[in-house]
Design an enzyme around this catalytic site. Structure first.
Site, PDB file in Angstrom:
ATOM      1  N   ILE A  12       8.556  -5.585  -2.667  1.00  0.00           N
ATOM      2  CA  ILE A  12       8.925  -4.752  -1.514  1.00  0.00           C
ATOM      3  C   ILE A  12      10.420  -4.452  -1.517  1.00  0.00           C
ATOM      4  CG2 ILE A  12       9.028  -6.827  -0.006  1.00  0.00           C
ATOM      5  CD1 ILE A  12       8.172  -4.926   2.329  1.00  0.00           C
ATOM      6  N   THR A  13      10.758  -3.197  -1.240  1.00  0.00           N
ATOM      7  CA  THR A  13      12.168  -2.812  -1.083  1.00  0.00           C
ATOM      8  C   THR A  13      12.463  -2.666   0.413  1.00  0.00           C
ATOM      9  OG1 THR A  13      11.853  -0.394  -1.085  1.00  0.00           O
ATOM     10  CG2 THR A  13      11.997  -1.475  -3.236  1.00  0.00           C
ATOM     11  N   GLY A  14      13.708  -2.872   0.780  1.00  0.00           N
ATOM     12  CA  GLY A  14      14.104  -2.688   2.185  1.00  0.00           C
ATOM     13  C   GLY A  14      13.476  -3.709   3.104  1.00  0.00           C
ATOM     14  N   ALA A  15      13.482  -4.991   2.696  1.00  0.00           N
ATOM     15  CA  ALA A  15      12.847  -6.033   3.520  1.00  0.00           C
ATOM     16  C   ALA A  15      13.875  -7.017   4.087  1.00  0.00           C
ATOM     17  CB  ALA A  15      11.788  -6.770   2.710  1.00  0.00           C
ATOM     18  N   SER A  17      15.484  -6.190   6.665  1.00  0.00           N
ATOM     19  CA  SER A  17      15.679  -5.666   8.012  1.00  0.00           C
ATOM     20  C   SER A  17      14.415  -4.924   8.448  1.00  0.00           C
ATOM     21  CB  SER A  17      16.864  -4.691   7.947  1.00  0.00           C
ATOM     22  OG  SER A  17      17.075  -4.060   9.170  1.00  0.00           O
ATOM     23  N   GLY A  18      14.297  -4.679   9.745  1.00  0.00           N
ATOM     24  CA  GLY A  18      13.317  -3.731  10.267  1.00  0.00           C
ATOM     25  C   GLY A  18      11.879  -3.989   9.907  1.00  0.00           C
ATOM     26  N   TYR A 180      17.025  14.261   5.854  1.00  0.00           N
ATOM     27  CA  TYR A 180      16.162  13.071   5.940  1.00  0.00           C
ATOM     28  C   TYR A 180      14.679  13.494   5.965  1.00  0.00           C
ATOM     29  CZ  TYR A 180      13.807   9.024   7.987  1.00  0.00           C
ATOM     30  OH  TYR A 180      12.937   7.997   8.236  1.00  0.00           O
TER      31      TYR A 180
HETATM   32  N1  LIG Z   1      12.833   3.144  12.416  1.00  0.00           N
HETATM   33  C1  LIG Z   1      12.097   4.239  12.547  1.00  0.00           C
HETATM   34  O1  LIG Z   1      11.908   4.769  13.665  1.00  0.00           O
HETATM   35  C2  LIG Z   1      11.444   4.874  11.337  1.00  0.00           C
HETATM   36  C3  LIG Z   1      10.567   5.943  11.555  1.00  0.00           C
HETATM   37  C4  LIG Z   1       9.948   6.529  10.461  1.00  0.00           C
HETATM   38  C5  LIG Z   1      10.190   6.040   9.191  1.00  0.00           C
HETATM   39  N2  LIG Z   1      11.060   5.011   8.995  1.00  0.00           N
HETATM   40  C6  LIG Z   1      11.283   4.529   7.621  1.00  0.00           C
HETATM   41  O2  LIG Z   1      11.047   3.136   7.575  1.00  0.00           O
HETATM   42  C7  LIG Z   1      11.736   2.575   6.448  1.00  0.00           C
HETATM   43  C8  LIG Z   1      12.397   1.284   6.871  1.00  0.00           C
HETATM   44  O3  LIG Z   1      13.368   1.576   7.836  1.00  0.00           O
HETATM   45  P1  LIG Z   1      13.665   0.634   9.102  1.00  0.00           P
HETATM   46  O4  LIG Z   1      13.384   1.446  10.296  1.00  0.00           O
HETATM   47  O5  LIG Z   1      13.019  -0.689   8.958  1.00  0.00           O
HETATM   48  O6  LIG Z   1      15.267   0.573   8.991  1.00  0.00           O
HETATM   49  P2  LIG Z   1      16.310  -0.589   8.662  1.00  0.00           P
HETATM   50  O7  LIG Z   1      16.150  -1.722   9.616  1.00  0.00           O
HETATM   51  O8  LIG Z   1      17.625   0.088   8.597  1.00  0.00           O
HETATM   52  O9  LIG Z   1      15.888  -1.086   7.194  1.00  0.00           O
HETATM   53  C9  LIG Z   1      16.206  -0.343   6.050  1.00  0.00           C
HETATM   54  C10 LIG Z   1      16.122  -1.232   4.819  1.00  0.00           C
HETATM   55  O10 LIG Z   1      16.477  -0.454   3.676  1.00  0.00           O
HETATM   56  C11 LIG Z   1      17.521  -1.157   2.975  1.00  0.00           C
HETATM   57  N3  LIG Z   1      18.435  -0.258   2.273  1.00  0.00           N
HETATM   58  C12 LIG Z   1      19.202   0.729   2.822  1.00  0.00           C
HETATM   59  N4  LIG Z   1      19.970   1.291   1.878  1.00  0.00           N
HETATM   60  C13 LIG Z   1      19.697   0.640   0.710  1.00  0.00           C
HETATM   61  C14 LIG Z   1      20.187   0.744  -0.607  1.00  0.00           C
HETATM   62  N5  LIG Z   1      21.128   1.648  -0.938  1.00  0.00           N
HETATM   63  N6  LIG Z   1      19.683  -0.080  -1.558  1.00  0.00           N
HETATM   64  C15 LIG Z   1      18.743  -0.990  -1.240  1.00  0.00           C
HETATM   65  N7  LIG Z   1      18.239  -1.155  -0.003  1.00  0.00           N
HETATM   66  C16 LIG Z   1      18.724  -0.351   0.964  1.00  0.00           C
HETATM   67  C17 LIG Z   1      18.259  -1.918   4.073  1.00  0.00           C
HETATM   68  O11 LIG Z   1      19.059  -2.941   3.503  1.00  0.00           O
HETATM   69  P3  LIG Z   1      20.335  -3.562   4.308  1.00  0.00           P
HETATM   70  O12 LIG Z   1      19.784  -4.684   5.116  1.00  0.00           O
HETATM   71  O13 LIG Z   1      21.236  -4.004   3.206  1.00  0.00           O
HETATM   72  O14 LIG Z   1      20.921  -2.467   5.150  1.00  0.00           O
HETATM   73  C18 LIG Z   1      17.069  -2.423   4.890  1.00  0.00           C
HETATM   74  O15 LIG Z   1      16.473  -3.543   4.272  1.00  0.00           O
HETATM   75  C19 LIG Z   1      12.687   3.666   5.943  1.00  0.00           C
HETATM   76  O16 LIG Z   1      12.136   4.260   4.792  1.00  0.00           O
HETATM   77  C20 LIG Z   1      12.698   4.681   7.090  1.00  0.00           C
HETATM   78  O17 LIG Z   1      12.939   5.991   6.625  1.00  0.00           O
HETATM   79  C21 LIG Z   1      11.692   4.404  10.052  1.00  0.00           C
END
Ligand SMILES: NC(=O)c1ccc[n+]([C@@H]2O[C@H](COP(=O)([O-])OP(=O)(O)OC[C@H]3O[C@@H](n4cnc5c(N)ncnc54)[C@H](OP(=O)(O)O)[C@@H]3O)[C@@H](O)[C@H]2O)c1
Length: 296
Positions: A12-15, A17-18, A180
């Protein structure tokens, strides 16, 4: 909701946070071994410690890569492929929203690089492992932000999208949000084309909209955009609720044979007309492969 994932290996990528963090911890709690890709060592250390406390006996692993950089996407995928003979699920989830146009060291617009190209390149690097481990799954986090988006193959790096200030795009939250939305349209098109290409191999590919979720998303986008999102997040879903469809697609037997779909609230829904354009999906695949310098 919680299926037994004992012995399953999930990348998993982006884990850190969130919704990714909630999904990783929840899936670890059902017995899966989690392999995380993170960019920040401090945040990564905290995330891996939390995973070990959810499931102390699994060999959870973390790799570090800035997924907006092409060389890092390729390196991390090849390191994981070399170390892991088995991968049951790949979750491409890392993503961000940038208020102003930024260019990576590869000359790519950063939203395109991180939100789309990293999904494409990491999947490409792990596809043999996924095929060898079939039945296996790819799950891509997209968004309903794709709904107002159109893809411009003459401007994939969004040089024109940011020109001329906010203009009409203010209606959609400004140029950063427009770009985006395009990257999230790419996620759906990529999922469709991947599903077509892996048909018959036992690998499935699906994507999802998690809902509007109160995560760190947008906190560092800058200016008006971060402010607007911060206000909106007061009414947003919790990360636990927002992660439900991600967890469902990664683990539920109900979707074992489903591929090429876009889900919301654990149900397949119809994405925008642009997101159903199979010719555009094929073209995006070819263009992405060219940009990434990999065979299509
Ligand atoms: N939140 C919403 O309302 C929403 C709605 C629709 C879709 N999404 C999608 O859901 C997904 C997760 O987002 P989230 O809402 O959980 O946001 P988030 O809390 O900001 O989490 C984003 C994750 O991506 C990582 N990331 C960002 N830039 C990166 C990079 N250059 N290299 C590696 N990892 C990186 C972050 O790492 P760090 O901890 O280092 O920052 C974090 O683990 C995203 O694809 C977003 O587009 C979110």
């Amino acid at each position: 909701m919680n299926q037994d994932m004992q012995g399953k290996v999930i990348v998993i990528t982006g884990a850190t946070s969130g919704i990714g963090q909630v999904a990783a911890e929840s899936l670890a709690g059902t017995g899966a071994r989690i392999i995380q890709v993170a960019r920040d060592r401090q945040r990564g250390d905290v995330a891996i410690q939390r995973l070990h406390s959810c499931a102390p006996y699994a060999r959870h692993t973390i790799y570090y890569a800035d997924l907006s950089r092409l060389s890092e996407m390729k390196r991390v995928a090849s390191e994981i492929a070399a170390a892991e003979p088995r991968i049951d699920v790949l979750i491409n989830n890392a993503g961000a929203l940038f208020g102003s146009r930024q260019v990576t060291e590869d000359g790519l617009e950063r939203t395109f690089a991180l939100n789309h190209l990293s999904y494409f390149v990491v999947t490409h690097g792990l596809l043999d492992r996924l095929k060898a481990s079939a039945p296996s799954r790819v799950v891509n986090t997209a968004s309903d932000a794709h709904e107002s988006a159109k893809l411009d193959f003459d401007d994939l790096q969004s040089e024109n999208a940011y020109r001329g200030g906010f203009g009409k795009s203010l209606r959609y939250g400004g140029p950063g949000f427009k770009v985006y939305g395009r990257s999230k349209l790419c996620n759906i098109l990529f999922t469709r084309e991947l599903a077509r290409r892996v048909q018959g191999t036992g690998v499935t590919a699906n994507c999802l909209h998690p809902g509007f979720v109160a995560t760190r998303f947008g906190d560092r986008s800058g200016g008006f955009m971060s402010f607007g999102l911060a206000v909106g997040k007061r009414f947003a879903l919790s990360p636990q609720k927002g992660a439900e469809t991600l967890i469902y697609l990664a683990s539920s037997p109900e979707v074992a044979g489903v591929s090429g779909e876009y889900f919301y609230k654990c149900r397949p829904i119809t994405p925008s007309r642009e997101a159903q354009d199979d010719a555009a999906a094929q073209r995006l695949w070819v263009e992405s492969a060219k940009i990434a310098g990999i065979a299509s």
